[in-house]
Scaffold this active site. Structure first.
Site, short mmCIF file in Angstrom:
data_model
loop_
_atom_site.label_atom_id
_atom_site.label_comp_id
_atom_site.label_asym_id
_atom_site.label_seq_id
_atom_site.Cartn_x
_atom_site.Cartn_y
_atom_site.Cartn_z
N ARG A 49 0.86 -1.19 0.00
CA ARG A 49 0.00 0.00 0.00
C ARG A 49 0.89 1.24 0.00
NH1 ARG A 49 -2.29 3.77 3.46
NH2 ARG A 49 -4.47 4.34 3.01
N SER A 121 -12.72 -3.46 2.04
CA SER A 121 -12.91 -2.85 3.36
C SER A 121 -14.40 -2.61 3.61
CB SER A 121 -12.17 -1.52 3.44
OG SER A 121 -10.77 -1.71 3.34
N LYS A 150 -3.73 5.85 8.45
CA LYS A 150 -4.47 6.22 7.25
C LYS A 150 -4.97 7.64 7.43
CE LYS A 150 -8.18 4.66 4.20
NZ LYS A 150 -9.33 3.74 4.03
#
Length: 232
Positions: A49, A121, A150
């Site tokens: 990511r 998610s 995040k």
């Protein structure tokens, strides 16, 4: 083992046990060194990511992703790409993980085919049900606890989000996300998750291997307690 074999539900539950998510900007030292230590410590799945402040782009991003994929492949750890379908296909990744703000799950499933893993998610029950309808293989539920990793993270949902999904009959593999450490990982699996996904609990640890081992021990202990207590 092929990606299609990894998609088998019971195998996937095991692979979600200790799931490391990482990009170069999450690491305090070389991403390759961090990944190697985490593999030695027992991670069961890896997600690349590369997002947020200081993230790599272009050729540098592709080069790092290729190196991390090769290490995962060498060690038999599934390699998942976050959000970027084109990158996942170019790397022949084992799967893709998407959020609610990314490309629609049904379209992602069409693009990656039946043989690759698709994680989605889900913050709540309606999002989980939609993900299942649209081809998800597993759910990443959370954030369960407060997290700063995040940058656009929602407020923590708490463990009740996982428990409610199980109570409402969702049997799909679930990995808990958001603010998870070895101190609360056991609670996450006792609530009904099959494993935990983490970033800084490993990447910011002074010893990534030891941190991974602590997470794995906490998950295994939580699963034992859940079984003994009769929690489904």
């Amino acid at each position: 083992m092929s990606a299609s074999q990894w998609r088998q539900e019971e195998k996937l539950r095991q692979l979600l046990s200790v799931y490391l998510i990482m990009g170069s900007n999450n690491c305090l030292r070389s991403p390759m060194d961090v990944l190697e230590a985490a593999i030695q410590g027992g991670i069961t799945m890896f997600q690349y990511r590369e997002k947020g402040s200081g993230a790599l782009v272009g050729n540098e991003r592709f080069a790092l992703a290729s190196q991390l994929r090769d290490k995962c492949r060498e060690c038999g750890v599934p390699f998942i790409v976050n959000d970027d379908i084109s990158l996942a296909l170019a790397l022949d990744a084992d799967g893709v993980h998407i959020g609610q703000e990314d490309e629609h799950a049904a379209e992602v499933r069409r693009r990656i085919g039946a043989g690759r893993i698709l994680g989605v998610s889900a913050y709540d029950l309606p999002e989980a049900e939609a993900a299942i309808r649209n081809g998800a293989d597993y759910l990443g539920v959370g954030p369960l606890f407060s997290t700063q990793t995040k940058e656009d993270a929602k407020a923590a949902s708490g463990l009740g989000a996982v428990a409610l999904m199980r109570q409402q009959g969702i049997r799909m593999p679930i990995v808990g996300i958001g603010g998870i450490t070895s101190a609360n990982a056991g609670q996450v699996v006792r609530a009904g998750a099959d494993g935990v996904s983490v970033i800084t609990a490993i990447t910011h640890a002074s010893e990534e291997r030891s941190a991974t081992e602590a997470l794995r021990n906490a998950v295994e202990r939580g699963l034992r307690l859940r079984t003994e207590g009769g929690v489904s």
